[in-house]
Design an enzyme around this catalytic site. Sequence first.
Site, PDB file in Angstrom:
ATOM      1  N   GLY A 105     -17.208  -1.533   7.841  1.00  0.00           N
ATOM      2  CA  GLY A 105     -17.423  -1.159   6.442  1.00  0.00           C
ATOM      3  C   GLY A 105     -17.457  -2.427   5.623  1.00  0.00           C
ATOM      4  O   GLY A 105     -16.425  -3.022   5.375  1.00  0.00           O
ATOM      5  N   HIS A 106     -18.657  -2.873   5.279  1.00  0.00           N
ATOM      6  CA  HIS A 106     -18.772  -4.121   4.531  1.00  0.00           C
ATOM      7  C   HIS A 106     -19.063  -3.821   3.064  1.00  0.00           C
ATOM      8  O   HIS A 106     -20.131  -3.334   2.723  1.00  0.00           O
ATOM      9  CB  HIS A 106     -19.877  -5.003   5.134  1.00  0.00           C
ATOM     10  CG  HIS A 106     -19.501  -5.525   6.492  1.00  0.00           C
ATOM     11  ND1 HIS A 106     -20.364  -6.175   7.318  1.00  0.00           N
ATOM     12  CD2 HIS A 106     -18.323  -5.485   7.148  1.00  0.00           C
ATOM     13  CE1 HIS A 106     -19.730  -6.513   8.425  1.00  0.00           C
ATOM     14  NE2 HIS A 106     -18.495  -6.097   8.343  1.00  0.00           N
TER      15      HIS A 106
ATOM     16  N   GLN B 238     -15.719  -6.219  12.191  1.00  0.00           N
ATOM     17  CA  GLN B 238     -14.306  -6.185  12.628  1.00  0.00           C
ATOM     18  C   GLN B 238     -13.715  -7.606  12.601  1.00  0.00           C
ATOM     19  O   GLN B 238     -14.177  -8.426  11.831  1.00  0.00           O
ATOM     20  CB  GLN B 238     -14.159  -5.557  14.023  1.00  0.00           C
ATOM     21  CG  GLN B 238     -14.397  -4.062  14.080  1.00  0.00           C
ATOM     22  CD  GLN B 238     -15.858  -3.682  14.199  1.00  0.00           C
ATOM     23  OE1 GLN B 238     -16.569  -4.231  15.003  1.00  0.00           O
ATOM     24  NE2 GLN B 238     -16.302  -2.749  13.400  1.00  0.00           N
TER      25      GLN B 238
ATOM     26  N   ASP C 172     -11.651  -6.558   7.972  1.00  0.00           N
ATOM     27  CA  ASP C 172     -11.480  -6.367   6.523  1.00  0.00           C
ATOM     28  C   ASP C 172     -11.089  -7.648   5.798  1.00  0.00           C
ATOM     29  O   ASP C 172     -10.345  -7.613   4.823  1.00  0.00           O
ATOM     30  CB  ASP C 172     -10.429  -5.262   6.240  1.00  0.00           C
ATOM     31  CG  ASP C 172     -10.719  -4.014   7.026  1.00  0.00           C
ATOM     32  OD1 ASP C 172     -11.872  -3.580   7.010  1.00  0.00           O
ATOM     33  OD2 ASP C 172      -9.793  -3.480   7.677  1.00  0.00           O
TER      34      ASP C 172
ATOM     35  N   LYS D 169     -15.825 -10.156   4.886  1.00  0.00           N
ATOM     36  CA  LYS D 169     -17.027 -10.780   5.491  1.00  0.00           C
ATOM     37  C   LYS D 169     -18.305 -10.385   4.759  1.00  0.00           C
ATOM     38  O   LYS D 169     -19.199 -11.198   4.595  1.00  0.00           O
ATOM     39  CB  LYS D 169     -17.172 -10.347   6.961  1.00  0.00           C
ATOM     40  CG  LYS D 169     -16.077 -10.831   7.846  1.00  0.00           C
ATOM     41  CD  LYS D 169     -16.236 -10.262   9.229  1.00  0.00           C
ATOM     42  CE  LYS D 169     -16.024  -8.766   9.300  1.00  0.00           C
ATOM     43  NZ  LYS D 169     -14.641  -8.316   9.096  1.00  0.00           N
TER      44      LYS D 169
HETATM   45  P1  IMP Z   1     -12.960   1.762  16.944  1.00  0.00           P
HETATM   46  O1  IMP Z   1     -13.733   0.507  16.684  1.00  0.00           O
HETATM   47  O2  IMP Z   1     -13.364   2.900  16.037  1.00  0.00           O
HETATM   48  O3  IMP Z   1     -12.954   2.163  18.378  1.00  0.00           O
HETATM   49  O4  IMP Z   1     -11.419   1.485  16.556  1.00  0.00           O
HETATM   50  C1  IMP Z   1     -10.597   0.622  17.325  1.00  0.00           C
HETATM   51  C2  IMP Z   1      -9.652  -0.166  16.431  1.00  0.00           C
HETATM   52  O5  IMP Z   1     -10.405  -1.078  15.635  1.00  0.00           O
HETATM   53  C3  IMP Z   1      -8.845   0.679  15.446  1.00  0.00           C
HETATM   54  O6  IMP Z   1      -7.586   0.079  15.266  1.00  0.00           O
HETATM   55  C4  IMP Z   1      -9.634   0.572  14.164  1.00  0.00           C
HETATM   56  O7  IMP Z   1      -8.845   0.787  13.015  1.00  0.00           O
HETATM   57  C5  IMP Z   1     -10.110  -0.868  14.254  1.00  0.00           C
HETATM   58  N1  IMP Z   1     -11.352  -1.106  13.518  1.00  0.00           N
HETATM   59  C6  IMP Z   1     -12.609  -0.753  13.863  1.00  0.00           C
HETATM   60  N2  IMP Z   1     -13.490  -1.156  12.953  1.00  0.00           N
HETATM   61  C7  IMP Z   1     -12.795  -1.806  12.001  1.00  0.00           C
HETATM   62  C8  IMP Z   1     -13.161  -2.493  10.797  1.00  0.00           C
HETATM   63  O8  IMP Z   1     -14.335  -2.601  10.425  1.00  0.00           O
HETATM   64  N3  IMP Z   1     -12.133  -3.034  10.103  1.00  0.00           N
HETATM   65  C9  IMP Z   1     -10.839  -2.980  10.509  1.00  0.00           C
HETATM   66  N4  IMP Z   1     -10.457  -2.351  11.623  1.00  0.00           N
HETATM   67  C10 IMP Z   1     -11.420  -1.788  12.359  1.00  0.00           C
END
Ligand code: IMP
Length: 426
Positions: free
Chosen positions: A41-42, A222, A14, A17
């Site tokens: 989520g971009h 991420q 977040d 990007k």
């Molecule tokens: P997962 O990717 O859904 O398995 O989540 C694993 C961890 O990564 C959790 O703490 C999520 O909140 C975090 N996470 C996954 N995708 C994002 C993102 O796009 N932005 C911020 N945190 C993320």
Amino acid sequence: MGKSLLILGAQWGDEGKGKITNYFSEKADYVVRYQGGNNAGHTIVFDGKKYALRLIPSGIFNPKIRCVMGNGMVINPRAFFEEIEELQKAGFSCSNLYLSDRAHVLFDHHLELDRLNEEALKEKKIGTTKKGIGPCYTDKVSRIGMRMCDFISDDFPSLYKELLKRKNQEILSFNGTPIDYEKTVKEYSEMAKKIRPYVFDTIALLKEARKAQKNILFEGAQGALLDIDFGSYPYVTSSSVTSGGAISGSGIGLKGIDEVLGIVKAYQTRVGEGAFPTELKNEIGDLLRERGHEYGTVTHRPRRIGYLDLVALKYSIQINGISSICLTLLDVLGGLKEIKVCTSYSYKGEKISTLPASNSVLKECTPNYVSLKGFQEDISKVKTFDELPENAKKYIEFLEKELEIPVSVFSVGPDKYQTIVRKEIF
Ligand code: IMP
């Protein structure tokens, strides 16, 4: 000579990007995503309208750009079509989309297992986005996953039957509800037919792009501190978020990346569980959350907020080989009396300047801060570095000195035009 730039998040995701990738995509012939799925989520503001991209690369708004979804990604076909439909409704054809035949397919059973895993972990839960990301990568590593090339083949129904039998056993072991084969195979077979025109050998495509000296932009999802190897394990995502992942998740080859731009938020945020030494559970945190609209794009969860952590950032610069920084959301800090920056931790009475491997050690670390004077002015209309208030300049210069790399770009608002490039990098 074609250029290539990798844009990746240097913190816990977040960092902005999407906006920066969209900005630089003007000069790109290709925009490539290489890991993750619709957990990303971009948010992109384009021509005054706001778009939330999850799976699809941020270059999609320009039909001349080839948007590649690399082999390192996990693709939920239902989410893929939902996103395409939304974009098509807004007037974007999406015919410039190239999906790797080696990318993995994310099914309903992955969603169910993500939910069940989290439930079983109870207070130790990861806080995932519940998009099935971990279970899909688990299947990939266990060598039982389904790749796009198999998904679109005539063998799909039988391969899926075999896979689902195994996965339903796992669902049952958690007392979950098994997925009905007859019902789902029909829907997935239809989606497989529909997805076929998007599936390509993207490795060959990128080879051609290099040969033709095209400009290639790699778009990370991420953030580095969520990387499966380098992140704050186990509170991480399941993909290779860092620069190594751009190579293994696209097939570009080691010499295929010229510059690595680390996107760094002017403060720090985190969604989900895991240690966060500089977290602010006070009114400053609340203020920054509201001013920065710090709520998850995918899950809408309020993000945890903290001051910038240079211990973590220096680590991130090293593991990614970041060559320069883009500092985002600088405007959000406006109005603070002082801006604190963490330069080391204290752990059991000792000062440490490196990021500990263990999440439980990191949890016990307390930040040591340097305090800088804040700036009160609204900087959202600033067009150059020189126009910034003195204290904002000092903040940037302090970061450059500490991190030993330039802040080549900074951003003072969500719009594309609120991006200031100090040094050409692409
Ligand atoms: P997962 O990717 O859904 O398995 O989540 C694993 C961890 O990564 C959790 O703490 C999520 O909140 C975090 N996470 C996954 N995708 C994002 C993102 O796009 N932005 C911020 N945190 C993320």
